[in-house]
Write a protein that holds these residues in place. Structure first.
Motif, PDB file in Angstrom:
ATOM      1  N   ILE A 252      -1.853   6.417   3.507  1.00 47.36           N
ATOM      2  CA  ILE A 252      -0.793   5.839   4.327  1.00 47.36           C
ATOM      3  C   ILE A 252       0.556   6.133   3.689  1.00 47.36           C
ATOM      4  N   THR A 253       1.456   6.738   4.452  1.00 44.06           N
ATOM      5  CA  THR A 253       2.791   7.070   3.968  1.00 44.06           C
ATOM      6  C   THR A 253       3.831   6.616   4.982  1.00 44.06           C
ATOM      7  N   GLY A 254       5.079   6.752   4.601  1.00 44.33           N
ATOM      8  CA  GLY A 254       6.160   6.383   5.500  1.00 44.33           C
ATOM      9  C   GLY A 254       6.213   7.248   6.739  1.00 44.33           C
ATOM     10  N   ARG A 255       5.635   8.447   6.662  1.00 46.34           N
ATOM     11  CA  ARG A 255       5.682   9.371   7.791  1.00 46.34           C
ATOM     12  C   ARG A 255       4.566   9.144   8.797  1.00 46.34           C
ATOM     13  N   ASN A 256       3.493   8.457   8.395  1.00 46.65           N
ATOM     14  CA  ASN A 256       2.364   8.300   9.327  1.00 46.65           C
ATOM     15  C   ASN A 256       2.038   6.852   9.684  1.00 46.65           C
ATOM     16  N   VAL A 257       2.613   5.889   8.962  1.00 47.16           N
ATOM     17  CA  VAL A 257       2.183   4.505   9.113  1.00 47.16           C
ATOM     18  C   VAL A 257       2.516   3.938  10.493  1.00 47.16           C
TER      19      VAL A 257
ATOM     20  N   THR B 170       0.839  -1.204   0.000  1.00 46.95           N
ATOM     21  CA  THR B 170       0.000   0.000   0.000  1.00 46.95           C
ATOM     22  C   THR B 170       0.870   1.250   0.000  1.00 46.95           C
ATOM     23  N   LEU B 171       1.926   1.239   0.804  1.00 47.80           N
ATOM     24  CA  LEU B 171       2.865   2.358   0.840  1.00 47.80           C
ATOM     25  C   LEU B 171       3.488   2.584  -0.528  1.00 47.80           C
ATOM     26  N   ALA B 172       3.948   1.513  -1.153  1.00 47.88           N
ATOM     27  CA  ALA B 172       4.584   1.622  -2.465  1.00 47.88           C
ATOM     28  C   ALA B 172       3.612   2.169  -3.508  1.00 47.88           C
ATOM     29  N   ARG B 173       2.370   1.714  -3.446  1.00 44.46           N
ATOM     30  CA  ARG B 173       1.365   2.189  -4.393  1.00 44.46           C
ATOM     31  C   ARG B 173       1.085   3.666  -4.194  1.00 44.46           C
ATOM     32  N   ASN B 174       0.935   4.100  -2.950  1.00 44.03           N
ATOM     33  CA  ASN B 174       0.678   5.508  -2.675  1.00 44.03           C
ATOM     34  C   ASN B 174       1.834   6.390  -3.114  1.00 44.03           C
TER      35      ASN B 174
ATOM     36  N   PHE C 276      -1.085  12.114  12.612  1.00 44.52           N
ATOM     37  CA  PHE C 276      -0.259  10.910  12.597  1.00 44.52           C
ATOM     38  C   PHE C 276       1.110  11.136  11.968  1.00 44.52           C
ATOM     39  N   ASP C 277       1.309  12.285  11.355  1.00 49.72           N
ATOM     40  CA  ASP C 277       2.601  12.554  10.714  1.00 49.72           C
ATOM     41  C   ASP C 277       3.701  12.789  11.741  1.00 49.72           C
ATOM     42  N   CYS C 278       4.862  12.227  11.479  1.00 47.09           N
ATOM     43  CA  CYS C 278       6.041  12.541  12.291  1.00 47.09           C
ATOM     44  C   CYS C 278       6.965  13.423  11.453  1.00 47.09           C
ATOM     45  N   ASN C 279       7.925  14.035  12.086  1.00 47.02           N
ATOM     46  CA  ASN C 279       8.782  15.002  11.403  1.00 47.02           C
ATOM     47  C   ASN C 279       9.627  14.358  10.315  1.00 47.02           C
ATOM     48  N   GLU C 280      10.106  13.152  10.580  1.00 53.43           N
ATOM     49  CA  GLU C 280      10.925  12.438   9.614  1.00 53.43           C
ATOM     50  C   GLU C 280      10.425  11.002   9.473  1.00 53.43           C
ATOM     51  N   THR C 281      10.687  10.409   8.315  1.00 60.68           N
ATOM     52  CA  THR C 281      10.290   9.025   8.102  1.00 60.68           C
ATOM     53  C   THR C 281      11.131   8.102   8.982  1.00 60.68           C
ATOM     54  N   PRO C 282      10.510   7.337   9.868  1.00 57.57           N
ATOM     55  CA  PRO C 282      11.262   6.435  10.763  1.00 57.57           C
ATOM     56  C   PRO C 282      12.077   5.409   9.988  1.00 57.57           C
TER      57      PRO C 282
END
Length: 224
Positions: free
Chosen positions: A117-122, A43-47, A70-76
């Motif tokens: 859903i993104t890397g910053r909020n997942v 899902t992340l890859a598709r988005n 749900f967003d964080c400052n940087e992608t974990p």
């Protein structure tokens, strides 16, 4: 538990794991975690592909949008698989908790069409839905402060995420047997029609991560 290179998760194995998992008999990570991780990774890859193709900044169309909580400052720097492994290792939430969390994620995305859903909020979305699902499913639970430590956020952030999530969901948290069964079937189809290779690969990576983390008795600190 060692995974062979040709190991395949079958729908039958997944179903047995969800309905028959026992802490007394099983110390392995529930299979549903790897299936869920594989599904979310795709899902992340598709988005991300949609975002690049359309030139969109996902989830940033409105600076005051409530879903950005749900967003964080940087992608974990932690994979979905290793994050879910961590949550299970320290909370011992049963397989049904992850199925219900998946139901909540799907409902949330339907109720909030502007959310992607993104890397910053997942990661924050996962720890929130798992904690809420655990409270719904399990008879006994850890405090929010403990889930916060496991998830790599502060207790204040955990409390805020839970409260915002409940209101954004309109407190629609009930999952009846029919709905639960339908989502189990969806996860089984995920294994049957396209997830096998990714899941097998994820399992091997997860086992490598677990072997490196053995011997730690206290919660390792992460920050999201």
């Amino acid at each position: 538990m060692a995974f062979s290179s040709n190991m395949v998760i079958s729908p039958r194995k997944l179903r047995y794991d969800v309905y028959s998992y026992s802490y007394q008999q099983d110390s392995k990570t529930p299979l549903v975690i790897s299936v869920l991780a594989s599904l979310i990774e795709r899902t992340l890859a598709r988005n991300e592909r949609i975002s690049r193709k359309c030139g969109l900044n996902v989830n940033h169309s409105g600076s005051k949008s409530r879903v950005r909580i749900f967003d964080c400052n940087e992608t974990p720097d932690m994979t979905i698989q290793s994050y879910l492994e961590r949550v299970f290792r320290y909370t011992k939430a049963g397989p049904s908790v992850y199925v219900v969390a998946y139901v909540y994620i799907d409902r949330f995305c339907r109720l909030m069409p502007e959310f992607r859903i993104t890397g910053r909020n997942v990661h924050r979305l996962l720890i929130t839905t798992i904690m809420v699902a655990s409270k719904y499913v399990e008879d006994m639970n850890y405090r929010n402060s403990y889930f916060a430590r496991v998830g790599g956020i502060t207790t204040k952030e955990m409390n805020t995420l839970e409260l915002e999530f409940l209101f954004l969901m309109n407190f629609k948290l009930h999952v009846n047997v029919t709905v639960f069964e339908s989502y189990c079937c969806h996860l089984e189809r995920e294994v049957s029609i396209g997830g096998g290779y990714h899941i097998e690969k994820t399992l091997r990576c997860a086992e490598e991560i677990k072997s490196q983390q053995r011997g730690y008795s206290q919660i390792a600190r992460i920050s999201l």
